[in-house]
Scaffold this motif. Structure first.
Motif, PDB file in Angstrom:
ATOM      1  N   GLY A 142     -46.201  36.449  -3.849  1.00 31.94           N
ATOM      2  CA  GLY A 142     -45.843  35.109  -4.304  1.00 31.94           C
ATOM      3  C   GLY A 142     -46.805  34.584  -5.350  1.00 31.94           C
ATOM      4  O   GLY A 142     -46.394  34.013  -6.369  1.00 31.94           O
ATOM      5  N   CYS A 143     -48.095  34.791  -5.121  1.00 32.61           N
ATOM      6  CA  CYS A 143     -49.098  34.340  -6.089  1.00 32.61           C
ATOM      7  C   CYS A 143     -48.977  35.116  -7.403  1.00 32.61           C
ATOM      8  O   CYS A 143     -49.167  34.546  -8.485  1.00 32.61           O
ATOM      9  CB  CYS A 143     -50.498  34.516  -5.506  1.00 32.61           C
ATOM     10  SG  CYS A 143     -50.869  33.396  -4.128  1.00 32.61           S
ATOM     11  N   ALA A 144     -48.628  36.401  -7.305  1.00 30.55           N
ATOM     12  CA  ALA A 144     -48.451  37.214  -8.513  1.00 30.55           C
ATOM     13  C   ALA A 144     -47.294  36.696  -9.356  1.00 30.55           C
ATOM     14  O   ALA A 144     -47.370  36.671 -10.589  1.00 30.55           O
ATOM     15  CB  ALA A 144     -48.226  38.675  -8.127  1.00 30.55           C
ATOM     16  N   ILE A 145     -46.213  36.270  -8.707  1.00 26.63           N
ATOM     17  CA  ILE A 145     -45.068  35.707  -9.434  1.00 26.63           C
ATOM     18  C   ILE A 145     -45.498  34.458 -10.191  1.00 26.63           C
ATOM     19  O   ILE A 145     -45.173  34.272 -11.370  1.00 26.63           O
ATOM     20  CB  ILE A 145     -43.913  35.368  -8.471  1.00 26.63           C
ATOM     21  CG1 ILE A 145     -43.380  36.622  -7.798  1.00 26.63           C
ATOM     22  CG2 ILE A 145     -42.772  34.661  -9.222  1.00 26.63           C
ATOM     23  CD1 ILE A 145     -42.459  36.344  -6.622  1.00 26.63           C
ATOM     24  N   ALA A 146     -46.222  33.584  -9.510  1.00 29.29           N
ATOM     25  CA  ALA A 146     -46.684  32.346 -10.154  1.00 29.29           C
ATOM     26  C   ALA A 146     -47.557  32.662 -11.359  1.00 29.29           C
ATOM     27  O   ALA A 146     -47.472  32.003 -12.406  1.00 29.29           O
ATOM     28  CB  ALA A 146     -47.454  31.492  -9.144  1.00 29.29           C
ATOM     29  N   ARG A 147     -48.386  33.682 -11.227  1.00 30.11           N
ATOM     30  CA  ARG A 147     -49.261  34.075 -12.329  1.00 30.11           C
ATOM     31  C   ARG A 147     -48.437  34.623 -13.492  1.00 30.11           C
ATOM     32  O   ARG A 147     -48.675  34.280 -14.656  1.00 30.11           O
ATOM     33  CB  ARG A 147     -50.247  35.136 -11.835  1.00 30.11           C
ATOM     34  CG  ARG A 147     -51.343  35.472 -12.815  1.00 30.11           C
ATOM     35  CD  ARG A 147     -52.399  34.403 -12.864  1.00 30.11           C
ATOM     36  NE  ARG A 147     -53.199  34.358 -11.659  1.00 30.11           N
ATOM     37  CZ  ARG A 147     -54.042  33.367 -11.379  1.00 30.11           C
ATOM     38  NH1 ARG A 147     -54.164  32.353 -12.199  1.00 30.11           N
ATOM     39  NH2 ARG A 147     -54.748  33.373 -10.259  1.00 30.11           N
ATOM     40  N   ILE A 148     -47.443  35.452 -13.186  1.00 30.71           N
ATOM     41  CA  ILE A 148     -46.578  36.020 -14.220  1.00 30.71           C
ATOM     42  C   ILE A 148     -45.869  34.918 -14.990  1.00 30.71           C
ATOM     43  O   ILE A 148     -45.675  35.010 -16.207  1.00 30.71           O
ATOM     44  CB  ILE A 148     -45.547  36.980 -13.580  1.00 30.71           C
ATOM     45  CG1 ILE A 148     -46.237  38.261 -13.088  1.00 30.71           C
ATOM     46  CG2 ILE A 148     -44.426  37.331 -14.571  1.00 30.71           C
ATOM     47  CD1 ILE A 148     -45.363  39.137 -12.217  1.00 30.71           C
ATOM     48  N   ARG A 149     -45.506  33.850 -14.284  1.00 32.61           N
ATOM     49  CA  ARG A 149     -44.755  32.758 -14.907  1.00 32.61           C
ATOM     50  C   ARG A 149     -45.642  31.757 -15.632  1.00 32.61           C
ATOM     51  O   ARG A 149     -45.167  30.724 -16.097  1.00 32.61           O
ATOM     52  CB  ARG A 149     -43.901  32.057 -13.847  1.00 32.61           C
ATOM     53  CG  ARG A 149     -42.769  32.943 -13.338  1.00 32.61           C
ATOM     54  CD  ARG A 149     -41.879  32.243 -12.348  1.00 32.61           C
ATOM     55  NE  ARG A 149     -40.769  33.111 -11.952  1.00 32.61           N
ATOM     56  CZ  ARG A 149     -39.913  32.828 -10.981  1.00 32.61           C
ATOM     57  NH1 ARG A 149     -40.038  31.713 -10.286  1.00 32.61           N
ATOM     58  NH2 ARG A 149     -38.934  33.662 -10.698  1.00 32.61           N
ATOM     59  N   GLY A 150     -46.918  32.043 -15.736  1.00 36.44           N
ATOM     60  CA  GLY A 150     -47.777  31.245 -16.593  1.00 36.44           C
ATOM     61  C   GLY A 150     -48.511  30.093 -15.963  1.00 36.44           C
ATOM     62  O   GLY A 150     -49.036  29.227 -16.675  1.00 36.44           O
ATOM     63  N   ALA A 151     -48.596  30.051 -14.622  1.00 35.90           N
ATOM     64  CA  ALA A 151     -49.349  28.968 -13.975  1.00 35.90           C
ATOM     65  C   ALA A 151     -50.803  28.996 -14.433  1.00 35.90           C
ATOM     66  O   ALA A 151     -51.425  30.062 -14.536  1.00 35.90           O
ATOM     67  CB  ALA A 151     -49.281  29.109 -12.458  1.00 35.90           C
ATOM     68  N   ALA A 152     -51.340  27.812 -14.730  1.00 33.17           N
ATOM     69  CA  ALA A 152     -52.738  27.721 -15.167  1.00 33.17           C
ATOM     70  C   ALA A 152     -53.690  27.992 -14.003  1.00 33.17           C
ATOM     71  O   ALA A 152     -54.786  28.518 -14.191  1.00 33.17           O
ATOM     72  CB  ALA A 152     -53.005  26.340 -15.754  1.00 33.17           C
TER      73      ALA A 152
END
Length: 211
Positions: A142-152
């Motif tokens: 889940g955290c990897a998805i957020a990172r892929i989507r550009g979360a700061a």
């Protein structure tokens, strides 16, 4: 032993902990299904957008409750190399599980986010919420998805986790939890009511909050 009444109670206690700080443009991202009731309470208290991140555990053949990894939206994949090594699990078995669960991820995205685009994460604080951490595989995905989507910034927030949870979630900038018991046999033992959450309940909660 301190226990939560249910996931709603856990969400309120987690929200109280998170509300002690100021978050920059937060988005609450629930890991379905169990993370949704928790995340709903967090989103309400923080007055934040809510979305889901669909992830699927890759269970060890014959011991499906043990995660050899997890896969999620946008192709995000994490593997528990220690478990794969200890079980001498062939790469072909892992690949087959990934292919199977990737199809299920697509199906569940269509079910839980029908015709609704994912909430924009670029430059925002992504607060990934589940009902607890055991192996950490699905939380990492889940955290990897957020990172892929550009979360700061990516924050993993859960009601209960092992004391060394942060070390097992390198994809998160920070791990925040309410309870960190020394011996975590299972997430469910820290809830009085840990009944399974249905797809219908998830859909209804998301619809109610979005409206």
């Amino acid at each position: 032993m301190d226990r939560f009444t249910d996931r709603t109670d856990a969400g309120r206690r987690l929200a109280a902990k998170l509300s002690q700080r100021t978050w920059s443009d937060p988005v609450v991202l629930a890991l379905p299904r169990g993370g949704v009731p928790v995340a709903v309470e967090v989103a309400r208290v923080l007055d934040a957008d809510l979305d889901v991140l669909v992830v699927r555990k890759l269970g060890v053949p014959g011991h499906e409750e043990v995660a050899m990894g997890a896969i999620g939206e946008d192709g995000a994949t994490v593997l528990n190399d220690d478990i794969i090594g200890m079980g001498s699990i062939p790469a072909s078995t892992v690949a087959a599980a990934r292919e199977r669960e990737a199809a299920e991820v697509e199906r569940r995205v269509a079910l839980l986010r029908p015709g609704v685009p994912a909430v924009e994460l670029a430059g925002r604080t992504a607060i990934v919420v589940d009902d607890g951490i055991a192996t950490g595989a699905t939380a990492r995905a889940g955290c990897a998805i957020a990172r892929i989507r550009g979360a700061a910034r990516v924050i993993l927030a859960v009601p209960v986790a092992p004391p060394d949870a942060a070390a097992h979630v390198p994809e998160a900038d920070e791990v925040i939890c309410v309870l960190t018991p020394e011996s975590l046999m299972s997430v469910g033992m820290h809830y009085i009511d840990f009944a399974q959450v249905s797809d219908d309940e998830v859909i209804e909660r998301l619809r109610a909050l979005r409206s």
